[in-house]
Scaffold this active site. Structure first.
Site, PDB file in Angstrom:
ATOM      1  N   GLY A  93       4.895  -7.748  -8.624  1.00 44.25           N
ATOM      2  CA  GLY A  93       5.626  -9.001  -8.662  1.00 44.25           C
ATOM      3  C   GLY A  93       7.017  -8.994  -9.248  1.00 44.25           C
ATOM      4  N   GLU A 100       0.854  -2.820  -9.879  1.00 42.84           N
ATOM      5  CA  GLU A 100       0.920  -2.708  -8.411  1.00 42.84           C
ATOM      6  C   GLU A 100       2.271  -3.160  -7.873  1.00 42.84           C
ATOM      7  OE1 GLU A 100      -2.051  -5.540  -7.309  1.00 42.84           O
ATOM      8  OE2 GLU A 100      -3.728  -4.264  -7.856  1.00 42.84           O
ATOM      9  N   GLY A 114       5.437  -3.434  -5.536  1.00 42.65           N
ATOM     10  CA  GLY A 114       5.799  -3.101  -4.166  1.00 42.65           C
ATOM     11  C   GLY A 114       7.301  -3.269  -3.984  1.00 42.65           C
ATOM     12  N   CYS A 132      14.859 -16.114  21.192  1.00 36.39           N
ATOM     13  CA  CYS A 132      15.013 -17.497  21.655  1.00 36.39           C
ATOM     14  C   CYS A 132      14.405 -18.473  20.655  1.00 36.39           C
ATOM     15  CB  CYS A 132      14.387 -17.637  23.030  1.00 36.39           C
ATOM     16  SG  CYS A 132      15.128 -16.472  24.173  1.00 36.39           S
ATOM     17  N   GLU A 133      14.915 -18.485  19.463  1.00 38.83           N
ATOM     18  CA  GLU A 133      14.490 -19.418  18.414  1.00 38.83           C
ATOM     19  C   GLU A 133      15.715 -19.693  17.554  1.00 38.83           C
ATOM     20  OE1 GLU A 133      11.057 -19.917  16.937  1.00 38.83           O
ATOM     21  OE2 GLU A 133       9.915 -18.492  18.138  1.00 38.83           O
ATOM     22  N   TYR A 169       8.850  -5.480   2.661  1.00 37.68           N
ATOM     23  CA  TYR A 169       8.511  -6.628   3.514  1.00 37.68           C
ATOM     24  C   TYR A 169       9.513  -6.745   4.674  1.00 37.68           C
ATOM     25  CZ  TYR A 169       5.727  -7.333  -0.636  1.00 37.68           C
ATOM     26  OH  TYR A 169       4.869  -7.124  -1.684  1.00 37.68           O
TER      27      TYR A 169
HETATM   28  N1  PLP Z   1      -0.594  -6.754  -5.650  1.00 41.13           N
HETATM   29  C1  PLP Z   1      -1.051  -7.782  -4.923  1.00 41.13           C
HETATM   30  C2  PLP Z   1      -2.497  -8.136  -5.017  1.00 41.13           C
HETATM   31  C3  PLP Z   1      -0.184  -8.494  -4.079  1.00 41.13           C
HETATM   32  O1  PLP Z   1      -0.652  -9.510  -3.343  1.00 41.13           O
HETATM   33  C4  PLP Z   1       1.185  -8.120  -4.020  1.00 41.13           C
HETATM   34  C5  PLP Z   1       2.142  -8.871  -3.190  1.00 41.13           C
HETATM   35  O2  PLP Z   1       2.210 -10.045  -3.161  1.00 41.13           O
HETATM   36  C6  PLP Z   1       1.610  -7.038  -4.793  1.00 41.13           C
HETATM   37  C7  PLP Z   1       0.700  -6.387  -5.599  1.00 41.13           C
HETATM   38  C8  PLP Z   1       3.017  -6.557  -4.764  1.00 41.13           C
HETATM   39  O3  PLP Z   1       3.934  -7.507  -5.172  1.00 41.13           O
HETATM   40  P1  PLP Z   1       5.471  -7.105  -5.272  1.00 41.13           P
HETATM   41  O4  PLP Z   1       5.859  -6.490  -3.977  1.00 41.13           O
HETATM   42  O5  PLP Z   1       6.166  -8.365  -5.524  1.00 41.13           O
HETATM   43  O6  PLP Z   1       5.606  -6.142  -6.413  1.00 41.13           O
END
Ligand code: PLP
Length: 421
Positions: free
Chosen positions: A239, A275, A277, A346-347, A375
Site C-alpha cells: 500500500g 506485500e 506492489g 471509441c470512448e 497496474y
Molecule cells: N496485498 C494485497 C492483499 C492487495 O490487495 C494489494 C493491492 O491492493 C497489495 C498487497 C499491493 O498494494 P500496493 O501495490 O499498493 O503496494
C-alpha cells in the site's frame, strides 16, 4: 528513485535509448528497469532488517514471469491473489514456501493446487473460506497454514476504488469479530493458524493509517495469544504510495514505514511480512507510445497516440495522473503547447490527460508515460481488437522482450467459430 534519464537529449532506460527499443519492438510498449525494480525491493528488505521478515512482491501490480524471476532470485517472496498468479510465480522458480495467497474468492480447485504445490500461507478472508479450506486440506491429508485477514476499519485516505480497510469494503473479517473467527479456525483440523494479515489499501501517502492499523493488529496479537493461539507471523500488507508527479510532495519512504512497523509490532517477536506492489514496480516502468496525429479541435488541441486506455487504463479508471515526457528532450526555452492527450479507442474516457503542457509534438514523435510499471501492463486488454501491449526488460545496456506483441492472426485465432455456423 528510478533509472529513466535523458542522455544526450534522448530518454534512456538505464543505458538503453528508448528510441532503440521502439525501432526494434514497435510502439506502444512497456519498458522496465531491472536496477530500479531491484533497488525498490532492496529498500524494503533493508527497512525490515531489524527482525525476521519476508518482503512478498504483490505481483498483481506487475506479473511478468521474467520480473518475478529476477525478484525471486533477489530473495523476494510473492503475494498472489489467484491460482494463475500462483502458477506464474512457480514458473518463475519461486518456491511455494515463499508464496502467500490472498484474495476473497479462492475456489476449492485453487486451494488444492496451492496445497499440492506448496504454500507459505493462505490469507483467509471469510468464515466460509476457513471451512472450505480446512475440508480441502483434510481431503489431501494436509494442514493449511493460515492467517486471517482482519479489516481494521481504518480510513486509508486514498482513492475510494483502492481503499480496502474500511468496514464497508469486501475484504477481511471485521476486527471486532476476530476472536470468534480465530476460535473457529483453531477447531478446524485442516488448518494451522500462524498469524494475522491486514492490508488497508493502495497508494497511501500518509503513514498514520498504517500506524493505526498496525496498532490494532498488535493489540489483537496479544488478545489472541491470551486465547491460546500461537501467533507468530504478521502479514502487514502493501500500500505504500509513490510520487506520480515530479511536483508532488514525496510520499513516505519504505524506511519510514519499516520504522512504524518496528514501533507498532516490533516488540511482539513475530516474523513480519509485507506485500508491496506499486512501490516496487510503479516507477520502475514506463509506457512508450508514438504520436499518430495532432488534431486541432474547436477549443483545444488533441495529441492522438498509438497507446490507448486498453494499454494503460489507470487514467480512465481512477482519474490517475501520469507524467508524460517526450522521448527526445525539448530544447531549453521551447514554449510548451497545451494538449488533451488521447488514445484511439471509441470512448471519450480514452483520455490520458487534459490540458497537459508538453513541448510541441508532431506525428511520429515518441512520448513516455512515467510511473506506469504497476497496474499498467497487468490491466491491459485487447479492447477494440488491439493486440496486447508488449513488455521489455532493460538491464544495463541490454534489453529483452519479455512479452511479445501477439500477431493479429494469433489474436483472432483464439476465437472459435462453431461448426453449425
Ligand atoms: N496485498 C494485497 C492483499 C492487495 O490487495 C494489494 C493491492 O491492493 C497489495 C498487497 C499491493 O498494494 P500496493 O501495490 O499498493 O503496494
Amino acid at each position: 528513485m528510478d533509472h529513466f534519464i535523458y542522455r544526450d537529449g534522448v530518454l534512456h532506460a538505464e543505458d538503453v535509448p528508448l528510441t532503440e527499443i521502439a525501432a526494434q519492438v514497435g510502439t506502444p510498449f512497456y519498458v522496465y528497469s531491472a536496477a530500479t525494480l531491484l533497488r525498490h525491493f532492496q529498500v524494503f528488505d533493508e527497512s525490515l532488517a531489524w527482525g525476521e521478515h519476508l518482503v512478498c512482491f504483490a505481483m498483481k501490480s506487475l506479473s511478468n514471469v521474467a520480473v518475478l524471476k529476477m525478484l525471486g532470485q533477489a530473495g523476494a517472496g510473492i503475494d498472489v491473489v489467484s491460482i494463475g498468479e500462483y502458477l506464474r510465480a512457480k514458473a518463475a522458480g519461486v518456491s511455494g514456501d515463499k508464496i502467500v495467497f490472498s484474495g476473497v474468492a479462492k475456489t476449492r480447485e485453487e486451494m488444492k493446487i496451492a496445497l499440492e504445490g506448496g504454500i507459505r500461507q493462505f490469507n483467509v478472508e471469510s468464515e466460509p473460506e476457513l471451512e472450505v479450506l480446512s475440508e480441502v486440506a483434510l481431503s489431501l491429508g494436509k494442514v493449511a497454514p493460515i492467517t486471517v485477514r482482519v479489516n481494521p476499519d481504518v480510513d486509508a485516505k486514498t482513492h475510494a476504488k483502492i481503499a480496502t480497510g474500511k468496514k464497508e469494503n469486501k475484504f477481511g473479517i471485521p476486527i471486532s469479530r476476530a476472536r470468534e473467527v480465530y476460535a473457529r479456525a483453531a477447531e478446524l483440523k485442516g488448518l494451522d493458524v500462524v498469524g494475522i494479515d491486514v492490508h488497508i489499501g493502495s497508494q497511501l501517502t500518509d503513514l498514520e493509517p498504517f500506524r493505526l492499523a498496525y496498532r490494532k493488529v498488535a493489540e489483537l496479537t496479544e488478545v489472541l495469544r491470551e486465547d491460546g493461539h500461537n501467533i507468530r507471523r504478521l502479514d502487514l500488507g502493501g500500500g505504500l504510495g509513490i510520487p506520480y508527479t515530479r511536483s508532488n510532495e514525496a510520499p513516505p519512504l519504505p524506511v519510514e514505514l519499516g520504522q512504524v512497523i518496528r514501533e507498532e509490532v516490533g516488540h511482539l517477536g513475530c516474523e513480519v511480512e509485507i506485500e508491496p506492489g506499486r512501490l516496487i514496480a510503479g516507477n520502475a516502468g514506463q509506457l512508450v507510445s508514438e504520436v499518430i496525429y495532432v488534431k486541432e479541435g474547436e477549443d483545444r488541441r488533441f495529441l492522438i497516440l498509438d497507446a490507448a486506455m486498453n494499454d494503460l487504463v489507470r487514467p480512465s479508471m481512477y482519474d490517475a495522473h501520469h507524467d508524460i515526457d517526450p522521448v527526445i528532450e525539448a530544447e531549453p526555452g521551447v514554449e510548451p503547447e497545451t494538449y488533451d492527450v488521447v488514445g484511439g479507442i471509441c470512448e471519450t474516457g480514452d483520455t490520458f490527460a487534459k490540458g497537459r503542457n508538453l513541448p510541441p509534438l508532431k506525428a511520429g514523435d515518441l512520448v513516455s508515460f512515467r510511473s506506469a510499471g504497476a497496474y499498467g501492463a497487468v490491466m491491459a486488454s485487447e479492447y477494440n481488437s488491439r493486440p496486447l501491449v508488449p513488455e521489455v526488460l532493460v538491464q544495463g545496456d541490454k534489453f529483452a522482450v519479455i512479452r511479445r506483441r501477439p500477431t493479429y492472426e494469433e489474436m483472432i485465432a483464439r476465437d472459435i467459430v462453431p461448426e453449425w455456423l
